[in-house]
Motif scaffolding. Sequence first.
Motif, PDB file in Angstrom:
ATOM      1  N   GLN A 113     -76.726 -42.381 -19.467  1.00 18.10           N
ATOM      2  CA  GLN A 113     -77.816 -42.756 -20.351  1.00 18.10           C
ATOM      3  C   GLN A 113     -79.177 -42.573 -19.686  1.00 18.10           C
ATOM      4  O   GLN A 113     -80.133 -42.127 -20.327  1.00 18.10           O
ATOM      5  N   VAL A 114     -79.281 -42.918 -18.419  1.00 11.15           N
ATOM      6  CA  VAL A 114     -80.544 -42.734 -17.699  1.00 11.15           C
ATOM      7  C   VAL A 114     -80.911 -41.259 -17.660  1.00 11.15           C
ATOM      8  O   VAL A 114     -82.068 -40.880 -17.894  1.00 11.15           O
ATOM      9  N   ARG A 115     -79.933 -40.415 -17.397  1.00 16.16           N
ATOM     10  CA  ARG A 115     -80.202 -38.972 -17.357  1.00 16.16           C
ATOM     11  C   ARG A 115     -80.649 -38.472 -18.728  1.00 16.16           C
ATOM     12  O   ARG A 115     -81.617 -37.716 -18.839  1.00 16.16           O
ATOM     13  N   VAL A 116     -79.963 -38.876 -19.783  1.00 17.04           N
ATOM     14  CA  VAL A 116     -80.297 -38.438 -21.138  1.00 17.04           C
ATOM     15  C   VAL A 116     -81.721 -38.852 -21.510  1.00 17.04           C
ATOM     16  O   VAL A 116     -82.464 -38.090 -22.142  1.00 17.04           O
ATOM     17  N   LEU A 117     -82.123 -40.041 -21.092  1.00 17.55           N
ATOM     18  CA  LEU A 117     -83.445 -40.556 -21.439  1.00 17.55           C
ATOM     19  C   LEU A 117     -84.588 -39.800 -20.759  1.00 17.55           C
ATOM     20  O   LEU A 117     -85.756 -40.006 -21.116  1.00 17.55           O
ATOM     21  N   GLN A 118     -84.258 -38.933 -19.809  1.00 15.90           N
ATOM     22  CA  GLN A 118     -85.320 -38.136 -19.171  1.00 15.90           C
ATOM     23  C   GLN A 118     -85.749 -36.968 -20.050  1.00 15.90           C
ATOM     24  O   GLN A 118     -86.682 -36.229 -19.702  1.00 15.90           O
ATOM     25  N   ASN A 119     -85.065 -36.775 -21.177  1.00 18.51           N
ATOM     26  CA  ASN A 119     -85.438 -35.753 -22.163  1.00 18.51           C
ATOM     27  C   ASN A 119     -85.584 -34.374 -21.525  1.00 18.51           C
ATOM     28  O   ASN A 119     -84.626 -33.870 -20.965  1.00 18.51           O
ATOM     29  N   GLY A 120     -86.759 -33.788 -21.573  1.00 16.27           N
ATOM     30  CA  GLY A 120     -86.953 -32.437 -21.055  1.00 16.27           C
ATOM     31  C   GLY A 120     -86.800 -32.314 -19.557  1.00 16.27           C
ATOM     32  O   GLY A 120     -86.672 -31.200 -19.030  1.00 16.27           O
ATOM     33  N   GLU A 121     -86.791 -33.436 -18.843  1.00 12.76           N
ATOM     34  CA  GLU A 121     -86.645 -33.423 -17.394  1.00 12.76           C
ATOM     35  C   GLU A 121     -85.200 -33.650 -16.955  1.00 12.76           C
ATOM     36  O   GLU A 121     -84.907 -33.692 -15.768  1.00 12.76           O
ATOM     37  N   ARG A 122     -84.288 -33.810 -17.900  1.00  7.17           N
ATOM     38  CA  ARG A 122     -82.918 -34.218 -17.543  1.00  7.17           C
ATOM     39  C   ARG A 122     -82.192 -33.219 -16.658  1.00  7.17           C
ATOM     40  O   ARG A 122     -81.324 -33.601 -15.863  1.00  7.17           O
ATOM     41  N   ASP A 123     -82.516 -31.926 -16.790  1.00 10.92           N
ATOM     42  CA  ASP A 123     -81.830 -30.919 -15.981  1.00 10.92           C
ATOM     43  C   ASP A 123     -82.188 -31.016 -14.502  1.00 10.92           C
ATOM     44  O   ASP A 123     -81.553 -30.358 -13.671  1.00 10.92           O
ATOM     45  N   ARG A 124     -83.177 -31.819 -14.175  1.00  9.54           N
ATOM     46  CA  ARG A 124     -83.545 -32.028 -12.768  1.00  9.54           C
ATOM     47  C   ARG A 124     -82.656 -33.078 -12.104  1.00  9.54           C
ATOM     48  O   ARG A 124     -82.738 -33.287 -10.898  1.00  9.54           O
ATOM     49  N   VAL A 125     -81.815 -33.733 -12.919  1.00 11.13           N
ATOM     50  CA  VAL A 125     -80.973 -34.822 -12.428  1.00 11.13           C
ATOM     51  C   VAL A 125     -79.498 -34.457 -12.582  1.00 11.13           C
ATOM     52  O   VAL A 125     -79.081 -33.967 -13.641  1.00 11.13           O
ATOM     53  N   VAL A 126     -78.713 -34.707 -11.543  1.00 16.60           N
ATOM     54  CA  VAL A 126     -77.263 -34.520 -11.597  1.00 16.60           C
ATOM     55  C   VAL A 126     -76.604 -35.844 -11.213  1.00 16.60           C
ATOM     56  O   VAL A 126     -76.962 -36.451 -10.205  1.00 16.60           O
ATOM     57  N   ASN A 127     -75.665 -36.297 -12.027  1.00 16.71           N
ATOM     58  CA  ASN A 127     -74.912 -37.504 -11.711  1.00 16.71           C
ATOM     59  C   ASN A 127     -73.683 -37.134 -10.891  1.00 16.71           C
ATOM     60  O   ASN A 127     -72.988 -36.159 -11.211  1.00 16.71           O
ATOM     61  N   VAL A 128     -73.419 -37.912  -9.861  1.00 18.16           N
ATOM     62  CA  VAL A 128     -72.321 -37.606  -8.943  1.00 18.16           C
ATOM     63  C   VAL A 128     -71.422 -38.827  -8.785  1.00 18.16           C
ATOM     64  O   VAL A 128     -71.887 -39.915  -8.429  1.00 18.16           O
ATOM     65  N   TRP A 129     -70.151 -38.643  -9.055  1.00 19.02           N
ATOM     66  CA  TRP A 129     -69.139 -39.664  -8.783  1.00 19.02           C
ATOM     67  C   TRP A 129     -68.393 -39.221  -7.541  1.00 19.02           C
ATOM     68  O   TRP A 129     -67.648 -38.257  -7.564  1.00 19.02           O
ATOM     69  N   LEU A 130     -68.628 -39.910  -6.424  1.00 19.39           N
ATOM     70  CA  LEU A 130     -67.898 -39.637  -5.192  1.00 19.39           C
ATOM     71  C   LEU A 130     -66.605 -40.442  -5.236  1.00 19.39           C
ATOM     72  O   LEU A 130     -66.607 -41.662  -5.095  1.00 19.39           O
ATOM     73  N   ARG A 131     -65.514 -39.753  -5.433  1.00 15.37           N
ATOM     74  CA  ARG A 131     -64.205 -40.384  -5.533  1.00 15.37           C
ATOM     75  C   ARG A 131     -63.592 -40.540  -4.145  1.00 15.37           C
ATOM     76  O   ARG A 131     -63.644 -39.630  -3.323  1.00 15.37           O
ATOM     77  N   THR A 132     -63.025 -41.688  -3.892  1.00 13.25           N
ATOM     78  CA  THR A 132     -62.498 -41.977  -2.550  1.00 13.25           C
ATOM     79  C   THR A 132     -61.026 -41.624  -2.416  1.00 13.25           C
ATOM     80  O   THR A 132     -60.397 -41.960  -1.408  1.00 13.25           O
ATOM     81  N   ASP A 133     -60.458 -40.954  -3.410  1.00 11.83           N
ATOM     82  CA  ASP A 133     -59.073 -40.481  -3.334  1.00 11.83           C
ATOM     83  C   ASP A 133     -58.924 -39.262  -4.236  1.00 11.83           C
ATOM     84  O   ASP A 133     -59.810 -38.960  -5.040  1.00 11.83           O
ATOM     85  N   GLY A 134     -57.818 -38.567  -4.072  1.00  4.48           N
ATOM     86  CA  GLY A 134     -57.602 -37.340  -4.826  1.00  4.48           C
ATOM     87  C   GLY A 134     -56.729 -37.507  -6.052  1.00  4.48           C
ATOM     88  O   GLY A 134     -56.221 -36.511  -6.595  1.00  4.48           O
ATOM     89  N   LYS A 135     -56.564 -38.732  -6.517  1.00  5.02           N
ATOM     90  CA  LYS A 135     -55.757 -38.968  -7.719  1.00  5.02           C
ATOM     91  C   LYS A 135     -56.426 -38.339  -8.944  1.00  5.02           C
ATOM     92  O   LYS A 135     -57.650 -38.188  -8.979  1.00  5.02           O
ATOM     93  N   PRO A 136     -55.648 -37.999  -9.960  1.00  7.61           N
ATOM     94  CA  PRO A 136     -56.244 -37.405 -11.168  1.00  7.61           C
ATOM     95  C   PRO A 136     -57.122 -38.401 -11.918  1.00  7.61           C
ATOM     96  O   PRO A 136     -56.862 -39.603 -11.925  1.00  7.61           O
TER      97      PRO A 136
END
Length: 212
Positions: A113-136
């Motif tokens: 939601q925070v990324r979406v709210l940046q409107n025209g600037e949203r492509d400057r932001v990437v959300n990253v989920w760092l997963r601590t295991d390799g499970k699906p």
Amino acid sequence: MQSQRSAANAQQRPTKKGSWVSGRWMLVLLALVCAAPVIASYLMYYVIKPAGGTSSYGTLIEPQRPIPAQLAVTDEKGQSLPFKSLEGKWLMIMVNGSDCDEQCATRLYFMRQVRVLQNGERDRVVNVWLRTDGKPVADVIKNAYPQPDTRMLVADEKAIAAWLPVDGGTKLTDHIFLVDPNGNLMMRFPKNPDPKKINADVAKLLKWSRIG
């Protein structure tokens, strides 16, 4: 008479030295104008701090903690790559196991939601989920948070913990972190954050900075 006219013309013509000096100062001025947004963003967040605290909701990380050169992640296709390869964008990061519980799902939602709210600037932001295991990851999660807007990468938990600091009494999985396009860990948001306040911080950074 001719000599007087020649002398007057000589006074009106700029010297080569004067023209060179003037041109040099114009280049310096142009460089300062181009660099002003970057300088302003770092002054606003690293130097100018109003009395009684900072102007930000998130906790500023000082001194800077650049992405460790040795921090490797596994991408969605099973390929290994240095995490530093994501530099160049603003990164909102959360850490959690692949079995995403309610708290994990809430943080993913807030980040989206925070990324979406940046409107025209949203492509400057990437959300990253760092997963601590390799499970699906559950299909419902993958479908709700597709690439490239959200990256779901696997990383060693000890390596992540050595880079990302936490608040006293909290865990690595409690926070959302913000990394600037130069790869420096810049901000940590509190446990159970207010997404409106996160949005205000991110919007302010994107406004003041042209990097990323």
